[in-house]
Write an enzyme that holds these catalytic residues in place. Structure first.
Site, PDB file in Angstrom:
ATOM      1  N   LYS A  83      95.272 -52.987   1.125  1.00  0.00           N
ATOM      2  CA  LYS A  83      96.488 -52.256   1.510  1.00  0.00           C
ATOM      3  C   LYS A  83      97.152 -52.962   2.672  1.00  0.00           C
ATOM      4  O   LYS A  83      96.478 -53.339   3.645  1.00  0.00           O
ATOM      5  CB  LYS A  83      96.091 -50.829   1.946  1.00  0.00           C
ATOM      6  CG  LYS A  83      97.264 -49.930   2.185  1.00  0.00           C
ATOM      7  CD  LYS A  83      97.770 -49.293   0.910  1.00  0.00           C
ATOM      8  CE  LYS A  83      99.081 -48.557   1.063  1.00  0.00           C
ATOM      9  NZ  LYS A  83     100.258 -49.453   1.018  1.00  0.00           N
ATOM     10  N   LYS A 107      92.078 -51.229  10.701  1.00  0.00           N
ATOM     11  CA  LYS A 107      92.932 -50.043  10.878  1.00  0.00           C
ATOM     12  C   LYS A 107      92.569 -48.956   9.858  1.00  0.00           C
ATOM     13  O   LYS A 107      92.361 -47.791  10.224  1.00  0.00           O
ATOM     14  CB  LYS A 107      94.404 -50.466  10.703  1.00  0.00           C
ATOM     15  CG  LYS A 107      95.425 -49.451  11.100  1.00  0.00           C
ATOM     16  CD  LYS A 107      96.843 -49.959  10.812  1.00  0.00           C
ATOM     17  CE  LYS A 107      97.202 -51.228  11.550  1.00  0.00           C
ATOM     18  NZ  LYS A 107      98.588 -51.682  11.288  1.00  0.00           N
ATOM     19  N   LYS A 119      97.878 -58.302   3.626  1.00  0.00           N
ATOM     20  CA  LYS A 119      99.261 -58.449   4.132  1.00  0.00           C
ATOM     21  C   LYS A 119      99.924 -59.549   3.328  1.00  0.00           C
ATOM     22  O   LYS A 119      99.249 -60.474   2.859  1.00  0.00           O
ATOM     23  CB  LYS A 119      99.246 -58.831   5.615  1.00  0.00           C
ATOM     24  CG  LYS A 119     100.503 -58.470   6.358  1.00  0.00           C
ATOM     25  CD  LYS A 119     100.485 -57.003   6.765  1.00  0.00           C
ATOM     26  CE  LYS A 119     101.564 -56.648   7.738  1.00  0.00           C
ATOM     27  NZ  LYS A 119     101.270 -55.356   8.379  1.00  0.00           N
ATOM     28  N   THR A 203     105.297 -44.267  11.065  1.00  0.00           N
ATOM     29  CA  THR A 203     104.675 -45.163  12.049  1.00  0.00           C
ATOM     30  C   THR A 203     105.130 -44.780  13.458  1.00  0.00           C
ATOM     31  O   THR A 203     104.315 -44.673  14.383  1.00  0.00           O
ATOM     32  CB  THR A 203     104.985 -46.637  11.727  1.00  0.00           C
ATOM     33  OG1 THR A 203     104.706 -46.862  10.347  1.00  0.00           O
ATOM     34  CG2 THR A 203     104.143 -47.576  12.562  1.00  0.00           C
ATOM     35  N   ASN A 234     112.303 -49.950  11.833  1.00  0.00           N
ATOM     36  CA  ASN A 234     111.606 -48.803  11.252  1.00  0.00           C
ATOM     37  C   ASN A 234     110.695 -48.131  12.279  1.00  0.00           C
ATOM     38  O   ASN A 234     110.701 -46.911  12.425  1.00  0.00           O
ATOM     39  CB  ASN A 234     110.801 -49.311  10.043  1.00  0.00           C
ATOM     40  CG  ASN A 234     110.076 -48.199   9.339  1.00  0.00           C
ATOM     41  OD1 ASN A 234     109.160 -47.599   9.894  1.00  0.00           O
ATOM     42  ND2 ASN A 234     110.499 -47.893   8.135  1.00  0.00           N
ATOM     43  N   SER A 363     101.203 -43.757   3.980  1.00  0.00           N
ATOM     44  CA  SER A 363     101.143 -44.518   2.728  1.00  0.00           C
ATOM     45  C   SER A 363      99.995 -44.000   1.860  1.00  0.00           C
ATOM     46  O   SER A 363     100.123 -43.842   0.646  1.00  0.00           O
ATOM     47  CB  SER A 363     100.929 -46.003   3.009  1.00  0.00           C
ATOM     48  OG  SER A 363     102.156 -46.627   3.313  1.00  0.00           O
TER      49      SER A 363
END
Ligand SMILES: NC(=O)C1=CN([C@@H]2O[C@H](COP(=O)(O)OP(=O)(O)OC[C@H]3O[C@@H](n4cnc5c(N)ncnc54)[C@H](O)[C@@H]3O)[C@@H](O)[C@H]2O)C=CC1
Ligand SMILES: O=C(O)CCC(=O)C(=O)O
Length: 430
Positions: A83, A107, A119, A203, A234, A363
């Site tokens: 993820k 995380k 990523k 976030t 964001n 998410s």
């Protein structure tokens, strides 16, 4: 004491300019020492499991062909599907994406969500391309990754330079390839195609929660707290709105074009309107003084929130930081050397893998809603996220106290420990 390991993608830079991948490995090694982890296990965790680099030929609007390079790094999937976000920014390199993928592993494990870390990114400035060109780039990138992503394999999300729009193109391209709609292949997508309420602000909301909890430990609230934020996208934009709503005084914010400052505090709702009408740029806002991004990081304040790129607070400017708390909303904004300087100066650093985890938590909630075909109202999404954030925050502070380590090493110890336990229980990797 664990002997230094030969790390992959090792930087040739001096220790003062150690690259993000080596910085992340350094914290991993500190956590491994705390946990007295087996050296073989540490060696496994120091390497990404899969590194994919793809060529993306794209026809530009003027008919010319440009050939771009994209990456997707999958660090570890022992706890669940990979993820992590997809970044479009000129500074994207394989090393950077590898570091960010590893951060995602720790995380997700820290927050207790069943994912591994990944990523992706393409080294482009999205502002230099038309929407049609970006759509062609995103679709080709997705097609090239088609065998490496999927709702139970690897689930991309937005990061710098991407948003719900790019996630919709990725979802559509993947779905066309497999022959049916697969909303769970990405998160952070538009609500019309299975996105979650609350994801856009998640976030920033998580950042505000982490700061609120840190202040509460000092017997303070957000009311009147002086905040400075680097980055107004964001994450930084949402954090500004939510902190302002909670009574904090947002003194300064910035984006790539520079910063703005008002000693009495910025009117964030008015600034948001200006930003939206000014091509999503802060420059020229009349109700404030202009400051550079470098000046912004050293303004006197209570809480400094770097919410843009890596390596913003370094050994060059860490001595000038005038905040009591640095909340890492970006991934890796404080370098290894700067982290030590801030710690020596008694400045609390809220580490990225905790502070900015609200995004990946929502998410996860989006993915769960999609898989169960049941969609929640925003209040429920926010409440579930807040519960996980607050729980993780207090586990990290207790761990730091128990082990007498920084909040970052405590957070790594919890995340890395959980992954190491799962690896051992599964009988190590095949
Ligand atoms: N989008 C998300 O849900 C999550 C993002 N993050 C991290 O938060 C950080 C920001 O991401 P987003 O807000 O999503 O990106 P974004 O693309 O929405 O916004 C980035 C902001 O940073 C500014 N910026 C870019 N270069 C800059 C520079 N050199 N100096 C000052 N400002 C600069 C841009 O102008 C923009 O305001 C990144 O480190 C990302 O990895 C972390 C967790 C989740
Ligand atoms: O929402 C996600 O899946 C990933 C967000 C992300 O890239 C990050 O937390 O750095």
């Amino acid at each position: 004491m664990i002997a230094p390991l030969p790390l992959p993608l090792r930087s040739s830079q001096s220790p003062a300019h150690i690259c993000p991948y080596d910085q992340t490995c350094s914290y991993l090694t500190q956590a491994a020492e705390e946990l007295q982890m087996d050296r073989g296990l540490l060696a496994i965790l120091s390497h990404p499991r899969k590194v994919v680099t793809v060529t993306i030929p794209v026809k530009l609007d003027n008919g010319e062909i440009e050939v771009l390079t994209g990456h997707r790094v999958q660090h570890c999937d022992v706890l669940g599907p990979y993820k992590g976000g997809t970044r479009y920014h000129p500074s994207v390199t394989l090393q950077e994406v590898s570091a960010l993928a590893m951060l995602m592993t720790w995380k997700c494990a820290l927050l207790g969500i069943p994912y591994g870390g990944a990523k992706g990114g393409i080294a482009i400035d999205p502002n230099q391309y038309s929407a049609n060109e970006l759509e062609r780039i995103t679709r080709r990138y997705t097609s090239e990754l088609i065998k490496d992503i999927g709702p139970s394999v690897d689930i991309p999300a937005p990061d710098i330079g991407t948003s719900a729009r790019e996630m919709a193109w990725m979802m559509d391209t993947y779905s066309m390839n497999v022959g049916h709609a697969v909303p769970g292949v990405v998160t952070g997508k538009p609500i019309s195609i299975g996105g979650s309420k609350g994801r856009e602000m998640a976030t920033g909301r998580g950042v505000a929660i982490a700061i609120r909890e840190a202040l509460a430990l000092q017997g303070k609230t957000l009311e009147g707290v002086r905040v400075v934020i680097q980055g107004f996208g964001n994450v930084g934009g949402a954090a500004a709105v939510l902190l302002h709503e909670a009574g904090a005084k947002v003194l300064a914010v910035s984006d790539v074009s520079g910063g703005i400052y008002a000693e009495k505090g910025l009117d964030i709702p008015a600034l948001k309107v200006y930003w939206a009408q000014n091509g999503r740029k802060l420059a020229g806002y009349p109700e404030a003084e202009a400051v550079s991004n470098a000046e912004l990081l050293t303004l006197p304040c209570d809480v400094l929130i770097p919410a843009a790129l890596e390596d913003q607070i370094t050994e060059e400017n860490a001595h000038q930081v005038q905040a009591q708390i640095v909340a890492e909303a970006a991934n890796g904004p404080v370098t290894l050397a700067a982290d030590l300087i801030l710690s020596d100066r008694g400045i609390t650093v809220l580490p990225d893998i905790l502070t900015n985890a609200g995004g990946v938590v929502v998410s996860y909630l989006e993915w769960v809603q999609g898989l169960s075909y049941v969609f929640w109202d925003e209040e429920r999404v926010n409440k579930e996220m807040e519960g996980l954030m607050v729980h993780a925050f207090h586990r990290v502070t207790e761990q730091a106290k128990m082990r007498q380590v920084s909040l970052r090493v405590a957070a790594y110890t919890l995340g890395v420990g959980r992954v190491a336990q799962a690896l051992s229980d599964r009988g190590l990797y095949p």
